[in-house]
Design a protein around this motif. Structure first.
Motif, PDB file in Angstrom:
ATOM      1  N   GLU A 114      47.347  28.887  43.966  1.00  0.00           N
ATOM      2  CA  GLU A 114      48.016  28.185  42.784  1.00  0.00           C
ATOM      3  C   GLU A 114      48.703  29.346  41.905  1.00  0.00           C
ATOM      4  O   GLU A 114      48.058  30.551  42.006  1.00  0.00           O
ATOM      5  CB  GLU A 114      47.229  27.333  41.864  1.00  0.00           C
ATOM      6  N   SER A 115      49.350  29.095  41.003  1.00  0.00           N
ATOM      7  CA  SER A 115      50.133  30.122  40.235  1.00  0.00           C
ATOM      8  C   SER A 115      48.877  30.370  39.182  1.00  0.00           C
ATOM      9  O   SER A 115      48.045  29.755  38.633  1.00  0.00           O
ATOM     10  CB  SER A 115      50.970  29.250  39.143  1.00  0.00           C
ATOM     11  N   GLY A 116      48.693  31.654  39.236  1.00  0.00           N
ATOM     12  CA  GLY A 116      47.956  32.537  38.264  1.00  0.00           C
ATOM     13  C   GLY A 116      46.619  32.637  38.749  1.00  0.00           C
ATOM     14  O   GLY A 116      45.422  33.110  38.107  1.00  0.00           O
ATOM     15  N   THR A 117      46.207  32.733  40.213  1.00  0.00           N
ATOM     16  CA  THR A 117      45.180  32.705  40.664  1.00  0.00           C
ATOM     17  C   THR A 117      44.882  34.200  41.210  1.00  0.00           C
ATOM     18  O   THR A 117      43.673  34.580  41.452  1.00  0.00           O
ATOM     19  CB  THR A 117      44.870  31.738  42.006  1.00  0.00           C
ATOM     20  N   MET A 120      35.405  33.995  46.311  1.00  0.00           N
ATOM     21  CA  MET A 120      35.981  35.187  46.147  1.00  0.00           C
ATOM     22  C   MET A 120      35.310  36.728  46.880  1.00  0.00           C
ATOM     23  O   MET A 120      35.852  37.548  47.102  1.00  0.00           O
ATOM     24  CB  MET A 120      35.936  35.600  44.623  1.00  0.00           C
ATOM     25  N   LEU A 126      34.834  36.522  34.148  1.00  0.00           N
ATOM     26  CA  LEU A 126      36.405  36.861  33.680  1.00  0.00           C
ATOM     27  C   LEU A 126      36.631  36.876  32.183  1.00  0.00           C
ATOM     28  O   LEU A 126      37.302  37.783  31.746  1.00  0.00           O
ATOM     29  CB  LEU A 126      37.103  35.896  34.360  1.00  0.00           C
ATOM     30  N   ARG A 176      45.191  33.471  34.911  1.00  0.00           N
ATOM     31  CA  ARG A 176      46.306  34.056  33.933  1.00  0.00           C
ATOM     32  C   ARG A 176      45.990  33.144  32.551  1.00  0.00           C
ATOM     33  O   ARG A 176      46.082  33.984  31.599  1.00  0.00           O
ATOM     34  CB  ARG A 176      47.731  33.861  34.558  1.00  0.00           C
ATOM     35  N   HIS A 215      35.140  40.115  30.953  1.00  0.00           N
ATOM     36  CA  HIS A 215      36.157  41.162  31.207  1.00  0.00           C
ATOM     37  C   HIS A 215      37.164  41.318  30.394  1.00  0.00           C
ATOM     38  O   HIS A 215      37.785  42.212  29.805  1.00  0.00           O
ATOM     39  CB  HIS A 215      36.294  41.034  32.765  1.00  0.00           C
ATOM     40  N   GLU A 223      49.324  38.312  43.318  1.00  0.00           N
ATOM     41  CA  GLU A 223      49.552  39.532  43.210  1.00  0.00           C
ATOM     42  C   GLU A 223      48.764  40.785  43.257  1.00  0.00           C
ATOM     43  O   GLU A 223      48.899  41.697  43.534  1.00  0.00           O
ATOM     44  CB  GLU A 223      50.732  39.657  41.980  1.00  0.00           C
ATOM     45  N   LEU A 224      47.789  40.433  42.558  1.00  0.00           N
ATOM     46  CA  LEU A 224      46.464  41.328  42.538  1.00  0.00           C
ATOM     47  C   LEU A 224      45.922  41.741  43.856  1.00  0.00           C
ATOM     48  O   LEU A 224      45.432  42.834  44.207  1.00  0.00           O
ATOM     49  CB  LEU A 224      45.386  40.972  41.472  1.00  0.00           C
ATOM     50  N   GLN A 280      53.111  29.862  46.575  1.00  0.00           N
ATOM     51  CA  GLN A 280      52.042  28.557  45.639  1.00  0.00           C
ATOM     52  C   GLN A 280      52.233  27.425  46.719  1.00  0.00           C
ATOM     53  O   GLN A 280      51.560  26.617  46.366  1.00  0.00           O
ATOM     54  CB  GLN A 280      52.771  28.485  44.627  1.00  0.00           C
ATOM     55  N   GLY A 304      39.619  46.266  40.773  1.00  0.00           N
ATOM     56  CA  GLY A 304      40.349  45.646  39.703  1.00  0.00           C
ATOM     57  C   GLY A 304      39.835  44.056  39.576  1.00  0.00           C
ATOM     58  O   GLY A 304      40.455  43.444  38.585  1.00  0.00           O
ATOM     59  N   MET A 305      39.574  43.482  40.791  1.00  0.00           N
ATOM     60  CA  MET A 305      39.286  42.195  40.430  1.00  0.00           C
ATOM     61  C   MET A 305      37.851  41.769  40.421  1.00  0.00           C
ATOM     62  O   MET A 305      37.022  42.348  40.922  1.00  0.00           O
ATOM     63  CB  MET A 305      39.747  41.292  41.744  1.00  0.00           C
ATOM     64  N   ILE A 306      37.676  40.432  39.783  1.00  0.00           N
ATOM     65  CA  ILE A 306      36.219  40.286  39.400  1.00  0.00           C
ATOM     66  C   ILE A 306      36.094  38.941  39.979  1.00  0.00           C
ATOM     67  O   ILE A 306      36.855  38.140  40.244  1.00  0.00           O
ATOM     68  CB  ILE A 306      36.345  39.922  37.899  1.00  0.00           C
TER      69      ILE A 306
HETATM   70  N1  LIG Z   1      39.858  38.053  40.034  1.00  0.00           N
HETATM   71  C1  LIG Z   1      40.524  38.436  38.950  1.00  0.00           C
HETATM   72  N2  LIG Z   1      40.029  39.483  38.249  1.00  0.00           N
HETATM   73  C2  LIG Z   1      40.694  40.072  37.007  1.00  0.00           C
HETATM   74  N3  LIG Z   1      41.886  39.645  36.796  1.00  0.00           N
HETATM   75  C3  LIG Z   1      42.315  38.854  37.589  1.00  0.00           C
HETATM   76  C4  LIG Z   1      42.054  37.790  38.581  1.00  0.00           C
HETATM   77  N4  LIG Z   1      42.799  37.222  39.038  1.00  0.00           N
HETATM   78  C5  LIG Z   1      43.957  37.231  38.507  1.00  0.00           C
HETATM   79  N5  LIG Z   1      43.635  38.187  37.372  1.00  0.00           N
HETATM   80  C6  LIG Z   1      44.714  38.261  36.204  1.00  0.00           C
HETATM   81  O1  LIG Z   1      45.321  36.984  35.944  1.00  0.00           O
HETATM   82  C7  LIG Z   1      46.797  37.443  36.050  1.00  0.00           C
HETATM   83  C8  LIG Z   1      47.635  36.577  36.757  1.00  0.00           C
HETATM   84  O2  LIG Z   1      47.309  37.135  38.121  1.00  0.00           O
HETATM   85  P1  LIG Z   1      48.514  37.316  39.121  1.00  0.00           P
HETATM   86  O3  LIG Z   1      49.793  37.796  38.655  1.00  0.00           O
HETATM   87  O4  LIG Z   1      47.874  38.111  40.488  1.00  0.00           O
HETATM   88  O5  LIG Z   1      48.662  35.963  39.750  1.00  0.00           O
HETATM   89  P2  LIG Z   1      49.424  35.057  40.887  1.00  0.00           P
HETATM   90  O6  LIG Z   1      48.666  34.265  41.973  1.00  0.00           O
HETATM   91  O7  LIG Z   1      50.455  36.126  41.602  1.00  0.00           O
HETATM   92  O8  LIG Z   1      50.406  34.067  40.040  1.00  0.00           O
HETATM   93  P3  LIG Z   1      51.786  33.596  40.231  1.00  0.00           P
HETATM   94  O9  LIG Z   1      51.649  32.463  41.108  1.00  0.00           O
HETATM   95  O10 LIG Z   1      52.129  32.852  38.814  1.00  0.00           O
HETATM   96  O11 LIG Z   1      52.607  34.485  40.194  1.00  0.00           O
HETATM   97  C9  LIG Z   1      46.935  38.878  36.004  1.00  0.00           C
HETATM   98  O12 LIG Z   1      46.946  39.350  34.882  1.00  0.00           O
HETATM   99  C10 LIG Z   1      45.591  39.263  36.821  1.00  0.00           C
HETATM  100  O13 LIG Z   1      45.356  40.775  36.360  1.00  0.00           O
END
Ligand SMILES: Nc1ncnc2c1ncn2[C@@H]1O[C@H](COP(=O)(O)OP(=O)(O)OP(=O)(O)O)[C@@H](O)[C@H]1O
Ligand SMILES: [Mg+2]
Length: 458
Positions: A168-171, A146, A320, A357, A323, A174-175, A280, A138-140
């Motif tokens: 960093e935030s949103g990278t 990557m 991305l 994100r 996607h 969690e995925l 982070q 599910g990751m691109i």
């Molecule tokens: N490589 C990827 N391919 C597809 N979608 C991605 C990818 N990386 C992140 N996303 C999407 O971006 C959003 C943020 O990802 P995620 O919550 O995993 O980030 P995070 O690093 O945990 O952020 P935070 O630090 O703010 O909690 C999610 O909706 C996730 O599905």
């Protein structure tokens, strides 16, 4: 009508191609080398690629391979000199759609281009499919960093080693945490995430370790904590840097012995879990400041996955973006299939402080605002057009000296693109009068381009 990219090192051939294809209503992009062509492929929505076999620098075959790995369904037509049939055969083996022999028979070229387009529409209506090696759980990601992340996940998923995910935030931390769990042998057991900063300290301890009946006022029964609930599976300690020193001490014990006490209890509870944590913040720095236990840091840091910020893997932006376009177009039942080239350029140029994100949000908003079959600059202007743009100028100043006229021209050009070359709205966007804008456009030789686009009257 389609966008055709033609790559040949002879400018004259490119001119003829461009003129002929334009007559048929196609948009034509041209590049003089494979390197330049590949750049265009990443930033523009190309429907058909026509490339010469012999090019300076990287060859047409290199371009074919790179193009196919980026966009497996992109039809590529190779041009070969008359008589070099082996090259043509080799190209077809590497996934070329067909070939043309030089000197080019332009009627044959039209037939090939049109056939390639129809076949593509039949097999993939959205016109976009991510190559399998650029997608993982599910990751691109096509950037080498990557691909390293994906490989690490594959290698360590089945072990019980603790994994620290830093980024960093949103990278996508969690995925990645989920991917590790759902590709491992633990996948049918629970994956439980605890956001350590969202929960107040007193509750966090309860949340993690549970409590015995009567351990505090209101504890009417025994309650299991997340450590017990995740038994057999994975516990993800999200934002671990936010944990207090006293909870850190308790976590250390679980990491060392895989056992703990419930609050108010003395019985050892044993669990079989894989622990993942994310941060982070720079934990080493927090250790130096005395805010994070060094021993816990080493326990967590057995395997580290560093997720790079999006600005350092720009090649992933188009993948991305497409996607997310597909995802949100489906979700909103809209048939939007592509980004206007100016939009894709803006997306690639932007710095993405909020990482993936932020990109996802920008695309979602654009889909909601979009009223045609392609995302146009208006749809993203609120989100990023104003924010992007000034960075390269700052860099130029830093290196000493600045070509002001060039900067002005570039600003006007970007503003025009952001406003689909509508001069009234561009003038408004730049906070100058339409007359001033036209004077500047004339000065920078942009009026001719505007009239070529048929937009000089607005
Ligand atoms: N490589 C990827 N391919 C597809 N979608 C991605 C990818 N990386 C992140 N996303 C999407 O971006 C959003 C943020 O990802 P995620 O919550 O995993 O980030 P995070 O690093 O945990 O952020 P935070 O630090 O703010 O909690 C999610 O909706 C996730 O599905
Ligand atoms: Mg997160």
């Amino acid at each position: 009508m389609a966008t055709v990219l033609v790559v040949d090192d002879e400018a004259n051939i490119l001119k003829v191609f461009a003129a002929r294809l334009k007559q048929r209503g196609h948009t034509v992009l041209t590049s003089l080398s494979a390197e330049e062509g590949l750049k265009r492929l990443r930033t523009d929505d190309v429907d058909v690629l026509i490339s010469d076999y012999v090019l300076p620098g990287k060859s047409g075959m290199d371009l074919l391979r790179a193009a196919k790995s980026l966009y497996p369904k992109l039809p590529v037509i190779m041009m070969t000199a008359y008589g070099s049939i082996e090259m043509a055969v080799e190209a077809m083996k590497q996934g070329a759609y067909d070939y043309l022999t030089k000197p080019i028979d332009y009627n044959e070229m039209f037939v090939l281009v049109e056939r390639a387009l129809t076949e593509r529409e039949l097999t993939s209506p959205a016109g976009f499919e991510v190559a399998s090696e650029h997608e993982f759980a599910g990751m691109i990601g096509s950037a080498p960093e990557m691909q390293d992340v994906f490989n690490t996940i594959r290698r360590v998923a089945d072990s019980r080693a603790t994994v620290l995910i830093v980024g960093e935030s949103g990278t996508g931390k969690e995925l990645i945490a989920r991917a590790l769990h759902y590709t491992s042998i633990r996948k049918s057991a629970p994956f439980i995430a605890v956001n350590c900063t969202a929960i107040p300290e007193t509750l966090l301890e309860n949340e993690l370790f549970g409590h015995e009946k009567g351990s505090y006022t209101g504890a009417y029964r025994q309650d299991k904590g997340k450590f017990e609930l995740a038994d057999g599976g994975t516990l993800f300690l999200d934002e671990i840097a936010g944990v207090s020193l006293s909870v850190q001490a308790k976590l250390l014990r679980v990491l060392q012995e895989r056992c703990f006490h419930r609050i108010g209890g003395s019985e050892d509870v044993h669990v079989d879990i894989r622990i993942e944590a994310s941060t982070q913040k720079d934990l080493e720095e927090l250790v130096r400041q005395g805010k994070f236990r060094e021993d816990l840091y080493y326990r967590l840091n057995v395997i580290t996955i560093k997720v790079p910020p999006l600005r350092s893997r720009k090649e992933d932006v188009p993948l991305l973006a497409k996607h997310f376009l597909k995802k949100y177009a489906d979700e909103n039942s809209k048939s939007i299939t592509l980004f206007a080239p100016a939009v894709m350029r803006a997306l690639v140029n932007y710095d993405w402080p909020g990482n993936v994100r932020e990109l996802e949000n920008v695309v979602e908003r654009a889909v909601v605002l979009c009223t045609s079959d392609r995302i146009v600059p208006e749809n993203i202007r609120q989100s990023i057009m104003c924010a992007s743009g000034s960075d390269d100028f700052v860099r130029d100043i830093a290196s000493g000296g600045i070509d002001f006229m060039k900067v002005e021209r570039s600003i006007i050009l970007r503003a025009l693109e952001a406003n689909s070359w509508n001069q009234s709205s561009t003038a408004k966007f730049l906070k100058i009068s339409r007359k001033q804008l036209r004077t500047k456009m004339r000065h920078h030789g942009l009026l001719a381009e505007a009239s070529a686009r048929g937009d000089d009257a607005n």
